[in-house]
Enzyme design. Structure first.
Site, PDB file in Angstrom:
ATOM      1  N   TYR A  96      46.544 -11.257  75.249  1.00 27.61           N
ATOM      2  CA  TYR A  96      46.235 -12.658  75.544  1.00 27.61           C
ATOM      3  C   TYR A  96      47.299 -13.221  76.493  1.00 27.61           C
ATOM      4  CZ  TYR A  96      42.796 -12.459  71.798  1.00 27.61           C
ATOM      5  OH  TYR A  96      41.716 -12.124  71.031  1.00 27.61           O
ATOM      6  N   ASN A 119      33.749 -18.157  75.564  1.00 22.70           N
ATOM      7  CA  ASN A 119      33.075 -17.394  76.617  1.00 22.70           C
ATOM      8  C   ASN A 119      31.578 -17.267  76.297  1.00 22.70           C
ATOM      9  OD1 ASN A 119      32.149 -15.471  78.455  1.00 22.70           O
ATOM     10  ND2 ASN A 119      33.363 -13.797  77.588  1.00 22.70           N
ATOM     11  N   CYS A 127      35.580 -10.213  77.391  1.00 21.34           N
ATOM     12  CA  CYS A 127      36.636 -10.760  76.538  1.00 21.34           C
ATOM     13  C   CYS A 127      37.047  -9.781  75.433  1.00 21.34           C
ATOM     14  CB  CYS A 127      36.220 -12.108  75.968  1.00 21.34           C
ATOM     15  SG  CYS A 127      34.654 -12.100  75.091  1.00 21.34           S
ATOM     16  N   HIS A 128      36.202  -8.792  75.140  1.00 15.88           N
ATOM     17  CA  HIS A 128      36.557  -7.794  74.135  1.00 15.88           C
ATOM     18  C   HIS A 128      37.745  -6.938  74.577  1.00 15.88           C
ATOM     19  CE1 HIS A 128      33.653  -5.835  76.829  1.00 15.88           C
ATOM     20  NE2 HIS A 128      34.339  -4.729  76.582  1.00 15.88           N
ATOM     21  N   GLU A 154      33.933   1.905  75.765  1.00 13.01           N
ATOM     22  CA  GLU A 154      34.502   1.992  77.108  1.00 13.01           C
ATOM     23  C   GLU A 154      35.558   3.088  77.210  1.00 13.01           C
ATOM     24  OE1 GLU A 154      35.827  -1.772  78.603  1.00 13.01           O
ATOM     25  OE2 GLU A 154      33.840  -2.687  78.355  1.00 13.01           O
TER      26      GLU A 154
END
Length: 171
Positions: A96, A119, A127-128, A154
Site C-alpha cells: 500500500y 475500486n 487492486c488484488h 497470476e
C-alpha cells in the site's frame, strides 16, 4: 443506460457492467453468492461481450492485461491510486505504501487502502496486487480467499515451472 453480463470464472460468476461503452463495474462473488445487478441495469451480452471475453481470458491465463481506456469516477486521489495500481505488473505484488508513493503521497497508506476498497473495477484495476508491507494480504472487498486466488493465478501463469505451492484452487 448501464448494460451487464455475467462471466463464469473459477471463483464463481462475476458481473461486468458498462456505461457509455466504458467499464462501469466489475462485481465479484462474495460469501459464495453471485453479485446482483442494480434493477435499472439491462442484461446485454452482445455489447458487453468484448470486455467480458477479456475478463474470461484473464481467468484462463490467456491474457495478462485487460484494457482500461479510462478511469472510473472518483476523487482525484482515488484516480491517482487507481492509475498507480494499473502500473503494477501482472504476477507481482506491491505494498500500500508503494502505491501511495507512486500516487505522490507516500504517507497516505491507509487512504490508498480506502481508495482501493472503493475500486469499482477489481481485476481490471488490479487492486488484488496490493498487499501489506509485512507481506500479509491486507483487505479485499470480496474477501481474502478471492484475493489470494487472483494473486496465485497470476503467479502461476507468470512462471508455471517455478510455482511451488500445493493447491491454489478456489473451490
Amino acid at each position: 443506460m448501464i448494460f451487464y453480463t455475467y462471466i463464469p470464472t473459477p471463483i464463481g460468476r462475476i458481473l461486468y457492467a458498462r456505461k457509455d461503452k466504458l467499464p462501469y463495474r466489475v462485481l465479484l462473488p462474495s460469501g459464495g453468492r453471485d453479485p446482483s445487478p442494480d434493477p435499472s441495469w439491462k442484461a446485454d451480452e452482445e455489447t458487453t461481450g468484448p470486455k467480458a471475453a477479456e475478463l474470461a481470458a484473464y481467468f484462463k491465463g490467456e491474457t495478462k492485461t485487460i484494457s482500461c481506456t479510462g478511469l472510473p469516477e472518483g476523487t482525484p486521489f482515488q484516480q491517482r491510486i487507481w492509475n498507480a495500481t494499473l502500473q503494477i505488473p501482472y504476477g507481482r505484488t506491491v505494498s500500500y505504501e508503494d502505491v501511495a508513493r507512486a500516487a505522490g503521497n507516500p504517507k497516505a497508506c491507509r487512504a490508498a487502502g480506502a481508495a482501493l476498497g472503493a475500486n469499482p473495477l477489481p481485476v481490471i484495476i488490479p487492486c488484488h496486487r496490493v498487499i501489506a508491507k509485512s507481506g500479509s494480504l491486507g483487505g479485499f472487498s470480496s474477501g481474502l480467499e478471492i484475493k489470494s486466488y487472483l494473486i496465485h493465478l497470476e503467479q502461476y501463469h507468470s512462471n508455471p515451472a517455478s510455482f511451488s505451492s500445493s493447491s491454489h484452487s478456489f473451490r
